[in-house]
Design a protein around this motif. Sequence first.
Motif, PDB file in Angstrom:
ATOM      1  N   MET A   1      -5.181  -9.982  -6.160  1.00 41.68           N
ATOM      2  CA  MET A   1      -4.315  -9.737  -5.029  1.00 41.68           C
ATOM      3  C   MET A   1      -3.882  -8.272  -5.058  1.00 41.68           C
ATOM      4  O   MET A   1      -3.564  -7.724  -6.108  1.00 41.68           O
ATOM      5  CB  MET A   1      -3.076 -10.635  -5.089  1.00 41.68           C
ATOM      6  CG  MET A   1      -2.092 -10.315  -3.984  1.00 41.68           C
ATOM      7  SD  MET A   1      -0.489 -11.119  -4.105  1.00 41.68           S
ATOM      8  CE  MET A   1      -0.950 -12.809  -4.224  1.00 41.68           C
ATOM      9  N   GLN A   2      -3.834  -7.663  -3.898  1.00 47.12           N
ATOM     10  CA  GLN A   2      -3.379  -6.271  -3.752  1.00 47.12           C
ATOM     11  C   GLN A   2      -1.900  -6.194  -4.107  1.00 47.12           C
ATOM     12  O   GLN A   2      -1.113  -7.049  -3.715  1.00 47.12           O
ATOM     13  CB  GLN A   2      -3.593  -5.829  -2.310  1.00 47.12           C
ATOM     14  CG  GLN A   2      -3.054  -4.465  -1.984  1.00 47.12           C
ATOM     15  CD  GLN A   2      -3.979  -3.345  -2.394  1.00 47.12           C
ATOM     16  OE1 GLN A   2      -5.173  -3.519  -2.403  1.00 47.12           O
ATOM     17  NE2 GLN A   2      -3.421  -2.213  -2.734  1.00 47.12           N
ATOM     18  N   ALA A   3      -1.524  -5.168  -4.859  1.00 39.71           N
ATOM     19  CA  ALA A   3      -0.123  -4.911  -5.179  1.00 39.71           C
ATOM     20  C   ALA A   3       0.177  -3.461  -4.824  1.00 39.71           C
ATOM     21  O   ALA A   3      -0.704  -2.601  -4.866  1.00 39.71           O
ATOM     22  CB  ALA A   3       0.158  -5.183  -6.655  1.00 39.71           C
ATOM     23  N   TYR A   4       1.425  -3.189  -4.466  1.00 42.43           N
ATOM     24  CA  TYR A   4       1.832  -1.867  -4.002  1.00 42.43           C
ATOM     25  C   TYR A   4       2.957  -1.313  -4.866  1.00 42.43           C
ATOM     26  O   TYR A   4       3.871  -2.055  -5.253  1.00 42.43           O
ATOM     27  CB  TYR A   4       2.309  -1.949  -2.545  1.00 42.43           C
ATOM     28  CG  TYR A   4       1.230  -2.397  -1.606  1.00 42.43           C
ATOM     29  CD1 TYR A   4       0.371  -1.477  -1.021  1.00 42.43           C
ATOM     30  CD2 TYR A   4       1.049  -3.746  -1.322  1.00 42.43           C
ATOM     31  CE1 TYR A   4      -0.633  -1.881  -0.166  1.00 42.43           C
ATOM     32  CE2 TYR A   4       0.034  -4.162  -0.470  1.00 42.43           C
ATOM     33  CZ  TYR A   4      -0.803  -3.224   0.108  1.00 42.43           C
ATOM     34  OH  TYR A   4      -1.805  -3.635   0.950  1.00 42.43           O
ATOM     35  N   THR A   5       2.914  -0.006  -5.118  1.00 37.05           N
ATOM     36  CA  THR A   5       4.026   0.650  -5.794  1.00 37.05           C
ATOM     37  C   THR A   5       5.191   0.745  -4.822  1.00 37.05           C
ATOM     38  O   THR A   5       5.024   0.553  -3.604  1.00 37.05           O
ATOM     39  CB  THR A   5       3.641   2.070  -6.258  1.00 37.05           C
ATOM     40  OG1 THR A   5       3.386   2.879  -5.100  1.00 37.05           O
ATOM     41  CG2 THR A   5       2.432   2.047  -7.191  1.00 37.05           C
ATOM     42  N   ILE A   6       6.354   1.082  -5.341  1.00 37.53           N
ATOM     43  CA  ILE A   6       7.534   1.252  -4.486  1.00 37.53           C
ATOM     44  C   ILE A   6       7.259   2.327  -3.433  1.00 37.53           C
ATOM     45  O   ILE A   6       7.594   2.170  -2.256  1.00 37.53           O
ATOM     46  CB  ILE A   6       8.776   1.615  -5.333  1.00 37.53           C
ATOM     47  CG1 ILE A   6       9.171   0.451  -6.243  1.00 37.53           C
ATOM     48  CG2 ILE A   6       9.938   2.050  -4.449  1.00 37.53           C
ATOM     49  CD1 ILE A   6       9.787  -0.742  -5.541  1.00 37.53           C
ATOM     50  N   GLY A   7       6.627   3.433  -3.834  1.00 38.43           N
ATOM     51  CA  GLY A   7       6.318   4.517  -2.894  1.00 38.43           C
ATOM     52  C   GLY A   7       5.369   4.083  -1.801  1.00 38.43           C
ATOM     53  O   GLY A   7       5.546   4.420  -0.626  1.00 38.43           O
ATOM     54  N   GLN A   8       4.328   3.319  -2.166  1.00 36.82           N
ATOM     55  CA  GLN A   8       3.380   2.830  -1.164  1.00 36.82           C
ATOM     56  C   GLN A   8       4.071   1.865  -0.214  1.00 36.82           C
ATOM     57  O   GLN A   8       3.860   1.912   0.999  1.00 36.82           O
ATOM     58  CB  GLN A   8       2.196   2.144  -1.845  1.00 36.82           C
ATOM     59  CG  GLN A   8       1.290   3.071  -2.606  1.00 36.82           C
ATOM     60  CD  GLN A   8       0.286   2.303  -3.468  1.00 36.82           C
ATOM     61  OE1 GLN A   8       0.604   1.271  -4.057  1.00 36.82           O
ATOM     62  NE2 GLN A   8      -0.933   2.827  -3.535  1.00 36.82           N
ATOM     63  N   ALA A   9       4.896   0.976  -0.756  1.00 37.57           N
ATOM     64  CA  ALA A   9       5.620   0.009   0.079  1.00 37.57           C
ATOM     65  C   ALA A   9       6.552   0.738   1.043  1.00 37.57           C
ATOM     66  O   ALA A   9       6.626   0.387   2.224  1.00 37.57           O
ATOM     67  CB  ALA A   9       6.402  -0.969  -0.797  1.00 37.57           C
ATOM     68  N   ALA A  10       7.227   1.768   0.550  1.00 38.63           N
ATOM     69  CA  ALA A  10       8.141   2.534   1.402  1.00 38.63           C
ATOM     70  C   ALA A  10       7.389   3.160   2.565  1.00 38.63           C
ATOM     71  O   ALA A  10       7.832   3.100   3.717  1.00 38.63           O
ATOM     72  CB  ALA A  10       8.838   3.617   0.576  1.00 38.63           C
ATOM     73  N   ARG A  11       6.223   3.738   2.283  1.00 40.19           N
ATOM     74  CA  ARG A  11       5.417   4.364   3.348  1.00 40.19           C
ATOM     75  C   ARG A  11       5.003   3.326   4.382  1.00 40.19           C
ATOM     76  O   ARG A  11       5.094   3.565   5.586  1.00 40.19           O
ATOM     77  CB  ARG A  11       4.192   5.041   2.735  1.00 40.19           C
ATOM     78  CG  ARG A  11       3.370   5.809   3.736  1.00 40.19           C
ATOM     79  CD  ARG A  11       2.239   6.611   3.090  1.00 40.19           C
ATOM     80  NE  ARG A  11       1.593   6.021   1.939  1.00 40.19           N
ATOM     81  CZ  ARG A  11       0.652   5.070   1.991  1.00 40.19           C
ATOM     82  NH1 ARG A  11       0.266   4.586   3.141  1.00 40.19           N
ATOM     83  NH2 ARG A  11       0.108   4.601   0.889  1.00 40.19           N
ATOM     84  N   LEU A  12       4.588   2.152   3.932  1.00 42.27           N
ATOM     85  CA  LEU A  12       4.164   1.105   4.863  1.00 42.27           C
ATOM     86  C   LEU A  12       5.327   0.556   5.694  1.00 42.27           C
ATOM     87  O   LEU A  12       5.141   0.145   6.838  1.00 42.27           O
ATOM     88  CB  LEU A  12       3.485  -0.035   4.096  1.00 42.27           C
ATOM     89  CG  LEU A  12       2.142   0.326   3.465  1.00 42.27           C
ATOM     90  CD1 LEU A  12       1.693  -0.772   2.516  1.00 42.27           C
ATOM     91  CD2 LEU A  12       1.096   0.564   4.544  1.00 42.27           C
ATOM     92  N   LEU A  13       6.522   0.554   5.111  1.00 43.36           N
ATOM     93  CA  LEU A  13       7.700   0.043   5.819  1.00 43.36           C
ATOM     94  C   LEU A  13       8.392   1.115   6.654  1.00 43.36           C
ATOM     95  O   LEU A  13       9.300   0.818   7.430  1.00 43.36           O
ATOM     96  CB  LEU A  13       8.701  -0.553   4.818  1.00 43.36           C
ATOM     97  CG  LEU A  13       8.224  -1.789   4.062  1.00 43.36           C
ATOM     98  CD1 LEU A  13       9.208  -2.132   2.951  1.00 43.36           C
ATOM     99  CD2 LEU A  13       8.023  -2.965   4.999  1.00 43.36           C
TER     100      LEU A  13
END
Length: 131
Positions: free
Chosen positions: A1-13
């Motif tokens: 399953m794909q997992a995201y760092t906090i920075g990646q999640a922030a960019r997507l949100l």
Amino acid sequence: MQAYTIGQAARLLGVSPDTARRWADAGRVATHRDESGRRLIDGKDLAAFSVELAKGGSGEEDASYTSVRNAFPGIVTAIKLGDVAAQVEIQAGPHRLVSLLTREAVEELGLEVGMEATARVKSTNVHIDRL
């Protein structure tokens, strides 16, 4: 399953990494640590959180009623007025949206650079690319 760092999640949100970190610290979105100690958010958890976040919106008193589901709240960054038509640019998180509308509509809405506005998109064709 794909997992995201906090920075990646922030960019997507469309928020800052600090905001995403505060949400994780508050338990609003589940995280776990990888072998190097980085905090990760599972893709399914991030998807569910983004839907929950989008549904939260602003308070009931500020709610607008529309059939358009794709709303991009942001800030007006540019307005180009013609004799009849106008072009309005809105920066909504990482997204730059440009709308063509009548000059009269811009004037009736009282749009100005620097004010908050929401771009609503209703389309018959939506294309999705996987990165």
